[in-house]
Design a protein around this motif. Structure first.
Motif, PDB file in Angstrom:
ATOM      1  N   ALA A   6       0.809  -1.216   0.000  1.00 34.04           N
ATOM      2  CA  ALA A   6       0.000   0.000   0.000  1.00 34.04           C
ATOM      3  C   ALA A   6       0.843   1.266   0.000  1.00 34.04           C
ATOM      4  O   ALA A   6       0.354   2.339  -0.370  1.00 34.04           O
ATOM      5  N   ALA A 232      -7.156  -2.503   2.832  1.00 35.97           N
ATOM      6  CA  ALA A 232      -7.033  -1.659   1.643  1.00 35.97           C
ATOM      7  C   ALA A 232      -8.382  -1.072   1.240  1.00 35.97           C
ATOM      8  O   ALA A 232      -8.484   0.123   0.912  1.00 35.97           O
ATOM      9  N   ALA A 241      -2.980   0.100  -4.580  1.00 37.03           N
ATOM     10  CA  ALA A 241      -2.317  -1.044  -3.966  1.00 37.03           C
ATOM     11  C   ALA A 241      -1.844  -2.030  -5.039  1.00 37.03           C
ATOM     12  O   ALA A 241      -2.485  -2.219  -6.068  1.00 37.03           O
TER      13      ALA A 241
END
Length: 395
Positions: A6, A232, A241
């Motif tokens: 991320a 996420a 991501a």
């Protein structure tokens, strides 16, 4: 469970002692950059895996404390040159195993100038963790008064030349490519471009390797934030991501030693095993990969890794690099960052810097060195002694 990168960050890699900073300063810079890239505060991080080779045992805590004093577990990781990727693998396993949703992998190194000592304590290789490796080399090639790591890889190059007809110019072509790539990387230790003839004419280190075919010692840090799919989505990170689609580590097996060859001792068998398992885990093969960051600690290791990854037949790597297949406009772009030879090699940070570069490539954020349309990537990081980690990424 799926795991994703991320956020990534790294410092510029620099010649040791060229900047007045401590390892915790560089770790803070890289870690803060990775957290800012993801837009996630350190307070959300649940575990931290910290890679380093030359600092004291709890240096990971000293470095992580610069990011926050939250009391989360901090693990110190040392796996020689594969330390950074080992920290990344630990972070991924914590997430993929459902133990944590947000884990930071952090790596750094503050090194000394000059060649690495090769793992010997005071020059006594009998007690070194790599004594078996150097013993195999010495039995076939003897032991000379050249830097030991350059010596064992240089002898692997000699064997490759004798066995397959690989030429000194093909070895130098690896370095020329990677130096050329680094010209577009502001984080690289070197950004100078050299032609093959200049590389061949550089200072000899261990025949056939010259100085410009050997990675330097470096100061620097890199960091990667690994999160679960749930994390996420909840934090709006899914649009940037990058999935860790497959990852595997292999260590030495009998194949590393039974042949008596430096080609095997320096890790081609374990690189091949790690690649096989990472391909299986990801459902992708080398034919599906667009961009690669691999462990070119010496030019010959890039050639050996082409073969281990299945990019060509054994012995075909010299022809592969000369064909242009591993640079911009070719089948793959290998080491667009400049690789270890030109970007630099602070051991604890190297594998994480590879992941950072590939994340930028897959996001289309790599600037002048961008590989157009890159959607899949592979990182290869190896440590003598030994460990090989192969990571497959995709958008």
């Amino acid at each position: 469970m799926k795991s994703y990168i991320a956020g990534v960050g790294m410092t510029k890699f620099e010649k040791p002692e060229s900047r007045d900073w401590q390892y915790w300063d560089m770790a803070k810079e890289a870690g803060s950059a990775a957290l800012a890239d993801a837009g996630i505060p350190y307070e959300r991080v649940q575990q931290v895996a910290v890679g380093h080779c030359f600092q004291a045992s709890t240096a990971g805590q000293r470095a992580a404390y610069e990011l926050g004093l939250t009391g989360v577990p901090v693990y110190n990781v040392n796996n020689n040159c594969a330390t950074g990727s080992t920290a990344l693998m630990m972070a991924r396993q914590f997430v993929a195993g459902g133990l944590s949703d947000c884990v930071l992998a952090l790596g750094f190194e503050k090194m000394k100038r000059g060649a690495l000592g090769g793992g010997a304590d005071g020059g006594d290789f009998s007690t070194s963790p790599v004594a078996r490796h150097y013993g195999i080399m010495a039995a076939r090639h003897g032991f000379e008064m050249t830097p030991p790591t350059a010596q064992i890889f240089g002898n692997a190059a000699r064997e490759h030349m004798e066995r397959h007809g690989t030429t000194a110019r093909q070895l130098a072509a690896v370095a020329a490519k990677n130096h050329r790539h680094s010209a577009g990387n502001p984080n690289a230790q070197f950004q100078d471009v050299y032609e093959v003839d200049e590389i061949l004419a550089a200072k000899p280190i261990h025949e056939p390797l010259t100085r410009l075919q050997c990675s330097p010692t470096s100061d620097g840090a890199a960091a990667v934030l690994v999160v679960s799919e749930r994390f996420a989505v909840e934090h709006g990170l899914h649009h940037k991501a990058v999935e860790i689609a497959g990852q595997a580590m292999a260590t030495d097996t009998a194949d590393s030693f039974t042949s008596g060859s430096c080609i095997d001792v320096v890790g081609r068998p374990m690189s091949r095993a790690a690649a096989r398992d990472a391909y299986e885990a990801s459902g992708l093969g080398i034919e599906d990969i667009d961009v690669i960051e691999l462990h070119d600690c010496f030019s010959v290791n890039e050639l050996l890794t082409y073969e281990a990854l299945g990019m060509c037949r054994d012995g075909g790597s010299g022809e592969l690099v000369e064909s242009g297949a591993t640079t911009h406009g070719g089948r793959w772009v290998v080491n667009p960052s400049g690789g270890l030879i030109s970007k630099g090699h602070p051991l604890g940070a190297t594998g994480l810097a590879q992941a950072a570069e590939l994340t930028w490539q897959l996001r289309g954020e790599a600037g002048d060195r961008q590989v157009p349309g890159a959607r899949t990537a592979l990182a290869h990081n190896i440590g003598l002694g030994g460990a090989a980690v192969v990571t497959v990424l995709r958008t």
